[in-house]
Design a protein around this motif. Structure first.
Motif, PDB file in Angstrom:
ATOM      1  N   GLY A  78      74.594 -75.019 -53.055  1.00  0.00           N
ATOM      2  CA  GLY A  78      74.246 -74.655 -51.945  1.00  0.00           C
ATOM      3  C   GLY A  78      73.139 -75.774 -51.714  1.00  0.00           C
ATOM      4  N   ALA A  79      71.866 -75.915 -51.849  1.00  0.00           N
ATOM      5  CA  ALA A  79      70.468 -76.960 -52.287  1.00  0.00           C
ATOM      6  C   ALA A  79      71.582 -78.211 -51.697  1.00  0.00           C
ATOM      7  N   VAL A  80      72.588 -78.534 -52.654  1.00  0.00           N
ATOM      8  CA  VAL A  80      72.833 -79.642 -52.846  1.00  0.00           C
ATOM      9  C   VAL A  80      74.108 -80.000 -50.865  1.00  0.00           C
ATOM     10  N   MET A  81      74.537 -79.271 -50.857  1.00  0.00           N
ATOM     11  CA  MET A  81      75.827 -79.434 -48.873  1.00  0.00           C
ATOM     12  C   MET A  81      74.028 -79.033 -48.599  1.00  0.00           C
ATOM     13  N   GLU A  82      73.512 -78.639 -48.597  1.00  0.00           N
ATOM     14  CA  GLU A  82      72.821 -78.616 -47.352  1.00  0.00           C
ATOM     15  C   GLU A  82      71.812 -80.648 -46.517  1.00  0.00           C
ATOM     16  N   LEU A  83      71.557 -80.628 -48.163  1.00  0.00           N
ATOM     17  CA  LEU A  83      70.861 -81.886 -47.760  1.00  0.00           C
ATOM     18  C   LEU A  83      71.950 -82.562 -47.440  1.00  0.00           C
ATOM     19  N   ARG A  84      72.800 -82.871 -47.973  1.00  0.00           N
ATOM     20  CA  ARG A  84      74.182 -83.417 -47.462  1.00  0.00           C
ATOM     21  C   ARG A  84      74.519 -83.765 -46.002  1.00  0.00           C
ATOM     22  N   ALA A  85      74.314 -81.990 -45.333  1.00  0.00           N
ATOM     23  CA  ALA A  85      74.601 -81.652 -43.658  1.00  0.00           C
ATOM     24  C   ALA A  85      73.220 -82.373 -42.686  1.00  0.00           C
ATOM     25  N   GLN A  86      72.420 -82.458 -44.057  1.00  0.00           N
ATOM     26  CA  GLN A  86      70.945 -82.728 -42.691  1.00  0.00           C
ATOM     27  C   GLN A  86      70.459 -84.595 -42.531  1.00  0.00           C
TER      28      GLN A  86
ATOM     29  N   HIS B 253      84.376 -78.776 -60.766  1.00  0.00           N
ATOM     30  CA  HIS B 253      85.626 -78.328 -60.417  1.00  0.00           C
ATOM     31  C   HIS B 253      85.474 -78.155 -59.059  1.00  0.00           C
ATOM     32  N   LYS B 254      86.231 -76.686 -58.195  1.00  0.00           N
ATOM     33  CA  LYS B 254      85.648 -76.502 -57.441  1.00  0.00           C
ATOM     34  C   LYS B 254      84.518 -76.035 -57.035  1.00  0.00           C
ATOM     35  N   ILE B 255      83.998 -76.388 -55.449  1.00  0.00           N
ATOM     36  CA  ILE B 255      83.590 -75.290 -54.729  1.00  0.00           C
ATOM     37  C   ILE B 255      83.483 -74.572 -54.225  1.00  0.00           C
ATOM     38  N   GLN B 256      83.376 -73.285 -54.686  1.00  0.00           N
ATOM     39  CA  GLN B 256      84.298 -71.564 -54.115  1.00  0.00           C
ATOM     40  C   GLN B 256      83.160 -70.967 -54.195  1.00  0.00           C
ATOM     41  N   GLU B 257      82.714 -69.956 -52.958  1.00  0.00           N
ATOM     42  CA  GLU B 257      82.404 -68.971 -52.532  1.00  0.00           C
ATOM     43  C   GLU B 257      82.301 -67.760 -52.973  1.00  0.00           C
ATOM     44  N   ARG B 258      81.691 -67.375 -53.706  1.00  0.00           N
ATOM     45  CA  ARG B 258      81.164 -65.997 -54.492  1.00  0.00           C
ATOM     46  C   ARG B 258      80.022 -65.380 -53.780  1.00  0.00           C
ATOM     47  N   PRO B 259      80.712 -63.851 -54.706  1.00  0.00           N
ATOM     48  CA  PRO B 259      79.947 -62.903 -54.087  1.00  0.00           C
ATOM     49  C   PRO B 259      78.616 -62.596 -55.974  1.00  0.00           C
TER      50      PRO B 259
ATOM     51  N   ALA C 245      74.596 -62.321 -57.472  1.00  0.00           N
ATOM     52  CA  ALA C 245      73.219 -61.751 -56.983  1.00  0.00           C
ATOM     53  C   ALA C 245      72.107 -62.651 -57.094  1.00  0.00           C
ATOM     54  N   VAL C 246      71.168 -62.757 -55.332  1.00  0.00           N
ATOM     55  CA  VAL C 246      70.295 -63.096 -55.416  1.00  0.00           C
ATOM     56  C   VAL C 246      69.346 -62.423 -55.088  1.00  0.00           C
ATOM     57  N   ASN C 247      67.928 -62.357 -55.874  1.00  0.00           N
ATOM     58  CA  ASN C 247      67.087 -61.694 -55.508  1.00  0.00           C
ATOM     59  C   ASN C 247      66.822 -60.128 -55.322  1.00  0.00           C
ATOM     60  N   GLY C 248      67.890 -60.127 -56.543  1.00  0.00           N
ATOM     61  CA  GLY C 248      68.233 -57.905 -55.955  1.00  0.00           C
ATOM     62  C   GLY C 248      69.185 -57.882 -54.906  1.00  0.00           C
ATOM     63  N   LYS C 249      69.696 -58.994 -54.171  1.00  0.00           N
ATOM     64  CA  LYS C 249      70.842 -58.829 -53.064  1.00  0.00           C
ATOM     65  C   LYS C 249      72.268 -59.496 -53.505  1.00  0.00           C
ATOM     66  N   VAL C 250      72.979 -59.012 -52.883  1.00  0.00           N
ATOM     67  CA  VAL C 250      74.295 -59.455 -53.421  1.00  0.00           C
ATOM     68  C   VAL C 250      74.768 -60.671 -52.135  1.00  0.00           C
ATOM     69  N   GLU C 251      74.657 -61.738 -52.218  1.00  0.00           N
ATOM     70  CA  GLU C 251      74.952 -63.412 -50.643  1.00  0.00           C
ATOM     71  C   GLU C 251      76.226 -63.377 -51.542  1.00  0.00           C
ATOM     72  N   ILE C 252      76.441 -64.102 -50.859  1.00  0.00           N
ATOM     73  CA  ILE C 252      78.338 -65.061 -50.192  1.00  0.00           C
ATOM     74  C   ILE C 252      77.622 -66.306 -50.960  1.00  0.00           C
ATOM     75  N   ARG C 253      77.157 -67.164 -52.005  1.00  0.00           N
ATOM     76  CA  ARG C 253      76.855 -68.589 -52.183  1.00  0.00           C
ATOM     77  C   ARG C 253      78.626 -69.426 -52.675  1.00  0.00           C
ATOM     78  N   PRO C 254      77.860 -70.979 -52.473  1.00  0.00           N
ATOM     79  CA  PRO C 254      78.808 -71.807 -53.169  1.00  0.00           C
ATOM     80  C   PRO C 254      78.772 -71.830 -54.592  1.00  0.00           C
ATOM     81  N   MET C 255      79.557 -71.629 -54.916  1.00  0.00           N
ATOM     82  CA  MET C 255      79.390 -72.084 -56.504  1.00  0.00           C
ATOM     83  C   MET C 255      80.376 -72.697 -57.326  1.00  0.00           C
ATOM     84  N   MET C 256      80.296 -73.489 -58.463  1.00  0.00           N
ATOM     85  CA  MET C 256      80.699 -74.455 -58.598  1.00  0.00           C
ATOM     86  C   MET C 256      80.345 -73.963 -60.457  1.00  0.00           C
TER      87      MET C 256
END
Length: 515
Positions: free
Chosen positions: A321-329, A459-465, A467-478
């Motif tokens: 997520g952080a790298v993708m945000e940096l690229r987009a910006q 590998h491929k960046i895949q959005e997956r649920p 656990a982030v700070n006790g909550k479920v978030e959809i994150r771009p994971m590799m």
């Protein structure tokens, strides 16, 4: 007076050798102590020099032949002597040159040159003629590509020495050639109408001459036979334009273009005794083609890596997520400033460089019973081409900027697909990164690139649920994978190395702050 050219006296530990390369051919004049032939043993390459000045009149041991210590390799005659004719009754090159002009049928009236294979580096023994881009009698310009030689590392181009045309092709497509071996005869000022109405067909037939094969009532030249097998054609439907109806490469190419030689579909019929077997209708085509030299080398090295290294793989995953945000910006600003797109590989190369500095064992290599620690980071980047996988190397990646990494990788990819990479650009890496994600791979186990001791698999960046700070978030994971040689690297270091890359990518500011 004739002088025997003998193989050197081999050491006691060497039983025999093989003729690696002749640097002179019958009829060539040589000076005293000039290199004539090289003998390759299982330990070293031995040079055989001329015992005196003269003319090479006879070769008794051809390239590739096995020879014994002090075996006679050839005969050196006095200066000006004519070489002996070959056993098959063919005239030597000098004898052809001295034939009366009235008997000769040159493709052109200009000066003739030997078109030779490039000088191969020491690590390459031989190559394969991948393709001829020009045919006999076809007009070419100086420095225009005549042929391509494929080695186990790169594809080398052979260019025209002057304006003219090929008079004769001596090494057909698919044949193996040695360094500086004569591939063809080239005539200056030839080509088109100047070659004569009879010269081109005659020489074309000559160039295809060799191991002809008869199929039914058709005779196929070697190059034509290869094309027929690749395209699975019906030989009986191809009209030969060579001497005596011989099918040439050009005839097969024409048939492929017109689609006039396709095999008719055979009706499927199941014998009574095989009634239980399933009946398959329609065509079930197969084709058999020789494995390219590059593919053979890839296969050999991958099997060798698995047989010699204690290979183990550790996995982790990174939130992109952080790298993708940096690229987009910054992607637009980056493109304007550096004239190249901001990709993911620049971040991975920089993260890997930093991690390699912290874990020197991962950046080391094994040489016999020694460990070689490298005080620099040269990272190879695997690039897929039509011919196979190649790994060009980024030098001193620790001092490279992300923009430099991105530009170089784009250049590597383009030149790799065009076969323009140099051998020196694919040697000497200390670590390798391979990216299967561009093809959709979610997870894989990369194989080490010897003599390196580790490789990183993206590998491929895949959005997956997640656990982030006790909550479920959809994150771009590799998923990340590091394969390593357990003889050299302990599991703890391999895991921490991968975790370091994960932490640097999830917080890219660390790459700038060096923390």
């Amino acid at each position: 007076m004739a002088t025997e050219i003998k193989a050197p006296t081999f050491p006691e530990s060497v039983a025999e050798g093989s003729v690696a390369a002749w640097h002179k051919k019958p009829g060539d004049s040589v000076e005293r102590d000039e290199l004539i032939v090289e003998i390759e043993t299982d330990k070293v390459v031995l040079e055989v020099v001329a015992p005196e000045a003269g003319t090479l009149s006879e070769i008794n041991a051809e390239e590739g032949d096995t020879v014994q210590s002090e075996q006679v390799l050839g005969i050196l005659g006095a200066a000006g002597d004519k070489p002996k004719a070959a056993d098959k009754g063919e005239k030597s090159e000098d004898a052809k040159a001295e034939a009366p002009a009235s008997d000769a049928k040159p493709a052109a009236g200009g000066k003739q040159h030997d078109v030779k294979a490039p000088t191969f580096p020491e690590s390459i023994q031989e190559g394969t003629v991948a393709s001829w881009n020009k045919q006999v009698g076809e007009a070419v310009k100086r420095d225009e590509v005549l042929a391509e030689i494929e080695t186990d590392k790169v594809v080398l181009e052979v260019v025209a020495p002057a304006d003219g045309a090929l008079a004769e092709i001596k090494a057909e497509e698919g044949s193996q050639v040695a360094s500086e071996e004569v591939l063809a005869i080239f005539s200056e000022g030839a080509g088109g109408d100047s070659a004569g109405s009879e010269a081109a067909p005659a020489e074309s037939a000559k160039s295809d001459a060799g191991d002809d094969e008869k199929v039914g009532d058709k005779i196929l030249a070697p190059a034509a036979r290869k094309l027929v097998a690749e395209h699975d054609l019906d030989v009986s439907k191809i009209e030969g334009t060579g001497k005596g109806g011989r099918i040439l490469k050009e005839d097969v190419q024409k048939a492929v273009k017109e689609g006039s030689a396709k095999k008719a579909s055979k009706p499927a019929s199941a014998p009574k005794q095989a009634a239980a077997a399933p009946v398959v209708e329609g065509e079930r085509p197969e084709k058999r083609v020789p494995m390219s030299r590059l593919r053979q080398t890839i296969a050999k090295r991958l099997v060798q890596a698995q047989q010699t290294a204690a290979m183990l793989t550790t996995y982790n995953e990174v939130d992109m997520g952080a790298v993708m945000e940096l690229r987009a910006q910054y992607k637009e600003t980056f493109l304007k400033a550096h004239d190249t797109k901001l990709g993911f590989m620049g971040f991975f190369v920089k993260a890997a460089s930093e991690a390699l500095k912290r874990f020197p064992d991962v950046n080391a290599s094994i040489d016999g019973s020694d460990i070689v620690y490298h005080g620099y980071q040269d990272i190879g980047v695997a690039v897929s081409t039509d011919r196979g996988l190649v790994v060009p190397v980024l030098r001193d990646t620790d001092s490279m900027k992300i923009a430099d990494v991105e530009k170089t990788i784009v250049d590597f990819g383009k030149r790799a697909r065009d076969g323009k990479l140099g051998i020196d650009e694919m040697q000497g890496g200390t670590f390798t990164i391979t990216n299967g994600g561009i093809f959709g791979s979610l997870m894989s186990t990369p194989i080490i690139n010897p003599p390196q001791t580790a490789i990183l698999g993206m590998h491929k960046i895949q959005e997956r649920p997640m656990a982030v700070n006790g909550k479920v978030e959809i994150r771009p994971m590799m998923y990340l994978a590091v394969s390593y040689d357990h003889r050299m690297i302990d599991g703890k270091d391999a895991v921490q190395f991968l975790v370091t890359i994960k932490e640097l990518l999830e917080d890219p500011a660390r790459l700038l702050l060096d923390v």
